[in-house]
Design a protein around this motif. Sequence first.
Motif, PDB file in Angstrom:
ATOM      1  N   LYS A  68       2.840  12.583   1.343  1.00 55.72           N
ATOM      2  CA  LYS A  68       1.470  13.042   1.645  1.00 55.72           C
ATOM      3  C   LYS A  68       0.552  12.895   0.440  1.00 55.72           C
ATOM      4  N   ASN A  69       1.019  13.368  -0.745  1.00 55.68           N
ATOM      5  CA  ASN A  69       0.092  13.262  -1.880  1.00 55.68           C
ATOM      6  C   ASN A  69      -0.017  11.819  -2.409  1.00 55.68           C
ATOM      7  N   LEU A  70       1.023  11.014  -2.151  1.00 54.09           N
ATOM      8  CA  LEU A  70       0.892   9.591  -2.504  1.00 54.09           C
ATOM      9  C   LEU A  70      -0.183   8.948  -1.621  1.00 54.09           C
ATOM     10  N   LEU A  71      -0.136   9.255  -0.327  1.00 53.46           N
ATOM     11  CA  LEU A  71      -1.142   8.698   0.589  1.00 53.46           C
ATOM     12  C   LEU A  71      -2.550   9.132   0.173  1.00 53.46           C
ATOM     13  N   GLU A  81       3.506   4.068   7.301  1.00 56.05           N
ATOM     14  CA  GLU A  81       2.708   2.943   7.827  1.00 56.05           C
ATOM     15  C   GLU A  81       1.314   2.920   7.197  1.00 56.05           C
ATOM     16  N   GLN A  82       0.712   4.115   7.053  1.00 57.49           N
ATOM     17  CA  GLN A  82      -0.626   4.180   6.454  1.00 57.49           C
ATOM     18  C   GLN A  82      -0.586   3.712   4.997  1.00 57.49           C
ATOM     19  N   ILE A  83       0.434   4.203   4.283  1.00 59.34           N
ATOM     20  CA  ILE A  83       0.564   3.821   2.866  1.00 59.34           C
ATOM     21  C   ILE A  83       0.728   2.299   2.745  1.00 59.34           C
ATOM     22  N   LEU A  84       1.604   1.750   3.581  1.00 56.61           N
ATOM     23  CA  LEU A  84       1.873   0.309   3.466  1.00 56.61           C
ATOM     24  C   LEU A  84       0.645  -0.520   3.828  1.00 56.61           C
ATOM     25  N   SER A  85      -0.152   0.005   4.768  1.00 51.87           N
ATOM     26  CA  SER A  85      -1.327  -0.785   5.123  1.00 51.87           C
ATOM     27  C   SER A  85      -2.364  -0.763   3.988  1.00 51.87           C
ATOM     28  N   ILE A  86      -2.523   0.380   3.303  1.00 52.00           N
ATOM     29  CA  ILE A  86      -3.457   0.411   2.154  1.00 52.00           C
ATOM     30  C   ILE A  86      -2.914  -0.486   1.039  1.00 52.00           C
ATOM     31  N   LYS A  87      -1.588  -0.426   0.868  1.00 53.12           N
ATOM     32  CA  LYS A  87      -0.965  -1.215  -0.195  1.00 53.12           C
ATOM     33  C   LYS A  87      -1.210  -2.722   0.052  1.00 53.12           C
ATOM     34  N   GLU A  88      -1.069  -3.117   1.303  1.00 51.98           N
ATOM     35  CA  GLU A  88      -1.277  -4.524   1.630  1.00 51.98           C
ATOM     36  C   GLU A  88      -2.732  -4.926   1.381  1.00 51.98           C
ATOM     37  N   ALA A  89      -3.642  -4.035   1.767  1.00 53.64           N
ATOM     38  CA  ALA A  89      -5.069  -4.347   1.588  1.00 53.64           C
ATOM     39  C   ALA A  89      -5.414  -4.474   0.101  1.00 53.64           C
ATOM     40  N   LEU A  90      -4.817  -3.650  -0.729  1.00 54.23           N
ATOM     41  CA  LEU A  90      -5.148  -3.693  -2.166  1.00 54.23           C
ATOM     42  C   LEU A  90      -4.434  -4.837  -2.889  1.00 54.23           C
ATOM     43  N   GLY A  91      -3.313  -5.288  -2.327  1.00 56.84           N
ATOM     44  CA  GLY A  91      -2.569  -6.423  -2.908  1.00 56.84           C
ATOM     45  C   GLY A  91      -2.280  -6.214  -4.385  1.00 56.84           C
ATOM     46  N   GLU A  92      -2.601  -7.244  -5.188  1.00 56.89           N
ATOM     47  CA  GLU A  92      -2.265  -7.203  -6.622  1.00 56.89           C
ATOM     48  C   GLU A  92      -3.119  -6.243  -7.436  1.00 56.89           C
ATOM     49  N   LYS A  93      -4.134  -5.683  -6.778  1.00 52.10           N
ATOM     50  CA  LYS A  93      -4.986  -4.730  -7.512  1.00 52.10           C
ATOM     51  C   LYS A  93      -4.253  -3.426  -7.775  1.00 52.10           C
ATOM     52  N   LEU A  94      -3.154  -3.199  -7.037  1.00 47.16           N
ATOM     53  CA  LEU A  94      -2.442  -1.916  -7.157  1.00 47.16           C
ATOM     54  C   LEU A  94      -0.996  -2.134  -7.575  1.00 47.16           C
ATOM     55  N   ILE A  95      -0.524  -1.271  -8.501  1.00 48.05           N
ATOM     56  CA  ILE A  95       0.908  -1.259  -8.805  1.00 48.05           C
ATOM     57  C   ILE A  95       1.382   0.195  -8.726  1.00 48.05           C
ATOM     58  N   LYS A 154      13.817   9.216  -2.327  1.00 40.27           N
ATOM     59  CA  LYS A 154      14.115   7.852  -1.884  1.00 40.27           C
ATOM     60  C   LYS A 154      12.908   7.182  -1.223  1.00 40.27           C
ATOM     61  N   GLU A 155      12.198   7.934  -0.370  1.00 38.87           N
ATOM     62  CA  GLU A 155      11.081   7.315   0.364  1.00 38.87           C
ATOM     63  C   GLU A 155       9.961   6.853  -0.569  1.00 38.87           C
ATOM     64  N   ILE A 156       9.835   7.516  -1.727  1.00 39.48           N
ATOM     65  CA  ILE A 156       8.815   7.113  -2.708  1.00 39.48           C
ATOM     66  C   ILE A 156       9.300   5.857  -3.442  1.00 39.48           C
ATOM     67  N   ILE A 157      10.574   5.883  -3.825  1.00 42.34           N
ATOM     68  CA  ILE A 157      11.158   4.715  -4.506  1.00 42.34           C
ATOM     69  C   ILE A 157      11.026   3.475  -3.626  1.00 42.34           C
ATOM     70  N   ASP A 158      11.296   3.653  -2.331  1.00 39.73           N
ATOM     71  CA  ASP A 158      11.251   2.507  -1.412  1.00 39.73           C
ATOM     72  C   ASP A 158       9.862   1.871  -1.353  1.00 39.73           C
ATOM     73  N   ILE A 159       8.836   2.698  -1.547  1.00 42.37           N
ATOM     74  CA  ILE A 159       7.461   2.189  -1.458  1.00 42.37           C
ATOM     75  C   ILE A 159       6.999   1.557  -2.774  1.00 42.37           C
ATOM     76  N   GLY A 160       7.583   2.011  -3.885  1.00 48.94           N
ATOM     77  CA  GLY A 160       7.125   1.581  -5.217  1.00 48.94           C
ATOM     78  C   GLY A 160       7.347   0.104  -5.486  1.00 48.94           C
ATOM     79  N   ASP A 161       6.601  -0.424  -6.483  1.00 49.03           N
ATOM     80  CA  ASP A 161       6.766  -1.824  -6.888  1.00 49.03           C
ATOM     81  C   ASP A 161       7.814  -1.957  -7.971  1.00 49.03           C
ATOM     82  N   TYR A 162       7.957  -0.900  -8.766  1.00 46.95           N
ATOM     83  CA  TYR A 162       8.891  -0.973  -9.891  1.00 46.95           C
ATOM     84  C   TYR A 162       9.473   0.404 -10.124  1.00 46.95           C
ATOM     85  N   ARG A 163      10.783   0.481 -10.254  1.00 53.10           N
ATOM     86  CA  ARG A 163      11.423   1.764 -10.580  1.00 53.10           C
ATOM     87  C   ARG A 163      12.075   1.647 -11.945  1.00 53.10           C
TER      88      ARG A 163
END
Length: 355
Positions: A314-317, A13-27, A36-45
């Motif tokens: 954790k380290n992604l966050l 939830e924390q990761i997704l909220s930062i991701k939403e706030a950064l929008g297109e500034k982050l890939i 799997k949980e990292i792949i699910d969060i990523g924009d491109y695999r």
Amino acid sequence: MEDRLDDNKEIIEQILSIKEALGEKLIILTHHYQRKEIIDIGDYRGDSFGLSRKAAADKAARFIIFCGVHFMAESAEILSQPHQTVQIPAVEAGCWMADMADRNTVEKAWEELTSITGEESVIPIVYMNSDAALKAFCGGHGGTVCTSSNAEAAFRWGFSQREKIFFFPDQHLGRNTGNQMGFPPDKIIVWNPSEPLGGNTPESIKKAKIILWDGYCLVHTRFGEEHIMKVRKKFPEAKIVVHPECTEEVVALADACGSTSFIVKYVENAPSGSTIIVGTEINLVNRMALENPEKDILELHYSLCPNMFRINLKNLLRAMEHIGETNVVTIPDGIKRNARKALDRMLALPGSDQN
Ligand code: 13P
Ligand code: SF4
């Protein structure tokens, strides 16, 4: 177990909220071997070629977070725009194979090798799985980089430039590519850096067309012929697909061989109800099994890449909380310039736009 799931839920939830706030500034780029949980969060695999192409093509993002091993993040940094920063969630996510060749040892080998052949007759080609300094070495000597998805195109290009190819560090990808191109065994030699002339005679060097560094991937050389025999007996109808970092004996017994993206497509294109046995890293095998419930996707043998596994929620966050600041990948300008030449040559190889 319950606790861990709750923990993960909160971090996600924390990761997704930062991701939403950064929008297109982050890939967020993720390699196929990620959890799997990292792949699910990523924009491109993707495979290492696809990821480097994506890093080169993206101009909009200000921040690139690279979930993969260090050499891949380095390549993304080399190909990125000056206004972009590349972060890797775990700097210690290295690659055993990449560590088998360093610039000093390769330069020493190059001097010895070219003292026999002359510099004008050998082209250096480096596998993506290598330090940026080796890519720079190739860039500075007219050579290129390749990945498992374009090794044959890179070798064909190499032979259009010079008579012989010096390939490092993966001897198996090099040999499998040479085999696929129809070179007989005596035209392919291995260079062992701890022996004079790499353990070869001047005659065998003169005769060789492909000179291979004797590096290898411990994750892929774990697969043996015995594993193929065993699954063939147990699942006679099954198809077996493996990665080209496997030995030539394993590749010869498999039905197909290719990069991680090739393997993903192979599984996706297989008919419903089929059984496919996969010889590559276990996180990818397990994920394909989940994503293709109408097929039986099984591992050839359990083999995990602990380097890829170092990236976690954790380290992604942490990287996202300190966006553009922690674990930023940097490369000295001199290395970057020549490494970029070699990577640009790779991106221009025929067929590179189709991967
Ligand atoms: P791919 O280029 O096929 O993704 O492979 C990268 C890798 O490190 C395999 O071990
Ligand atoms: Fe390196 Fe092998 Fe891991 Fe690929 S699977 S990142 S080659 S150690």
